[in-house]
Design a protein around this motif. Structure first.
Motif, mmCIF file in Angstrom:
data_model
loop_
_atom_site.group_PDB
_atom_site.id
_atom_site.type_symbol
_atom_site.label_atom_id
_atom_site.label_comp_id
_atom_site.label_asym_id
_atom_site.label_seq_id
_atom_site.Cartn_x
_atom_site.Cartn_y
_atom_site.Cartn_z
ATOM 1 N N LEU A 32 -21.969 172.080 -33.341
ATOM 2 C CA LEU A 32 -21.667 173.309 -32.807
ATOM 3 C C LEU A 32 -20.684 174.194 -34.641
ATOM 4 N N SER A 33 -20.630 173.181 -35.493
ATOM 5 C CA SER A 33 -20.366 173.762 -36.591
ATOM 6 C C SER A 33 -21.198 173.985 -37.705
ATOM 7 N N SER A 34 -22.445 173.831 -37.388
ATOM 8 C CA SER A 34 -23.649 174.359 -38.257
ATOM 9 C C SER A 34 -23.922 175.653 -37.078
ATOM 10 N N MET A 35 -23.583 176.135 -36.161
ATOM 11 C CA MET A 35 -24.098 177.697 -35.562
ATOM 12 C C MET A 35 -23.058 178.630 -36.120
ATOM 13 N N ALA A 36 -21.683 178.292 -36.619
ATOM 14 C CA ALA A 36 -20.549 178.927 -36.578
ATOM 15 C C ALA A 36 -21.002 180.117 -37.236
ATOM 16 N N PRO A 37 -21.314 179.827 -38.575
ATOM 17 C CA PRO A 37 -22.308 181.224 -39.426
ATOM 18 C C PRO A 37 -22.682 181.813 -39.020
ATOM 19 N N LEU A 38 -24.149 181.197 -38.140
ATOM 20 C CA LEU A 38 -24.370 181.626 -37.720
ATOM 21 C C LEU A 38 -24.906 183.189 -37.246
ATOM 22 N N CYS A 39 -23.522 182.505 -36.102
ATOM 23 C CA CYS A 39 -23.343 182.957 -34.863
ATOM 24 C C CYS A 39 -22.424 184.370 -35.024
ATOM 25 N N ARG A 40 -21.794 184.161 -36.609
ATOM 26 C CA ARG A 40 -20.966 185.006 -36.837
ATOM 27 C C ARG A 40 -21.408 185.675 -38.088
ATOM 28 N N ALA A 41 -22.879 185.936 -38.462
ATOM 29 C CA ALA A 41 -23.635 186.761 -38.890
ATOM 30 C C ALA A 41 -23.773 188.169 -37.939
ATOM 31 N N GLU A 42 -24.401 187.456 -36.219
ATOM 32 C CA GLU A 42 -24.959 188.226 -35.859
ATOM 33 C C GLU A 42 -24.476 189.925 -36.020
ATOM 34 N N ALA A 43 -25.526 190.487 -35.246
ATOM 35 C CA ALA A 43 -24.193 192.081 -35.919
ATOM 36 C C ALA A 43 -23.645 192.655 -34.661
ATOM 37 N N GLY A 44 -23.879 192.421 -33.403
ATOM 38 C CA GLY A 44 -22.867 192.249 -31.951
ATOM 39 C C GLY A 44 -21.150 191.230 -32.221
ATOM 40 N N ASN A 45 -21.455 190.048 -32.535
ATOM 41 C CA ASN A 45 -20.126 189.480 -32.586
ATOM 42 C C ASN A 45 -19.074 189.179 -33.543
ATOM 43 N N LEU A 46 -18.428 189.576 -33.379
ATOM 44 C CA LEU A 46 -16.691 189.944 -33.676
ATOM 45 C C LEU A 46 -16.035 188.447 -33.674
ATOM 46 N N ARG A 47 -16.459 187.669 -33.338
ATOM 47 C CA ARG A 47 -15.793 186.140 -33.059
ATOM 48 C C ARG A 47 -16.500 185.545 -33.067
ATOM 49 N N TRP A 48 -15.883 184.328 -33.473
ATOM 50 C CA TRP A 48 -16.704 182.527 -33.069
ATOM 51 C C TRP A 48 -16.234 181.922 -33.247
ATOM 52 N N ASP A 49 -15.377 181.501 -32.621
ATOM 53 C CA ASP A 49 -14.326 179.888 -32.826
ATOM 54 C C ASP A 49 -14.019 178.505 -32.765
#
Length: 98
Positions: A25-42
């Protein structure tokens, strides 16, 4: 105009897999947060059950969720998650959100 979409996922680590789940999960956080349509990923960890995690995700639209689900990091997650955790997720539309 499209509505934002919230995903809440509860992941309960399988025995002996809590640290591996946390690392995934921690490895995914920065990748998900960098997605153009993402507003939050905690990532949240349950105080009473340390092997239980909650993902709090927010996307600008259904299309952004669909794009997220096609990313290499999400496809890797899907290929690994069933070995690491039991999961339950909810896809939510806004009703009264500030």
């Amino acid at each position: 105009m499209s509505n934002p979409v919230k995903i809440v996922a509860i992941l309960a680590a399988r025995p002996g897999k809590a640290e591996e789940l946390r690392a995934l999960l921690s490895s995914m956080a920065p990748l998900c947060r960098a997605e153009a349509g993402n507003l939050r990923w905690d990532i949240w960890q349950d105080q009473a059950v340390p092997g239980r995690f909650v993902l709090d995700e927010l996307y600008v639209s259904d299309a952004a969720v669909a794009a997220h689900r096609q990313t290499p990091h999400f496809l890797d997650y899907i290929s690994r998650i069933n070995d690491l955790a039991e999961r339950n997720s909810q896809l939510l539309d806004p009703v009264d959100v500030v």
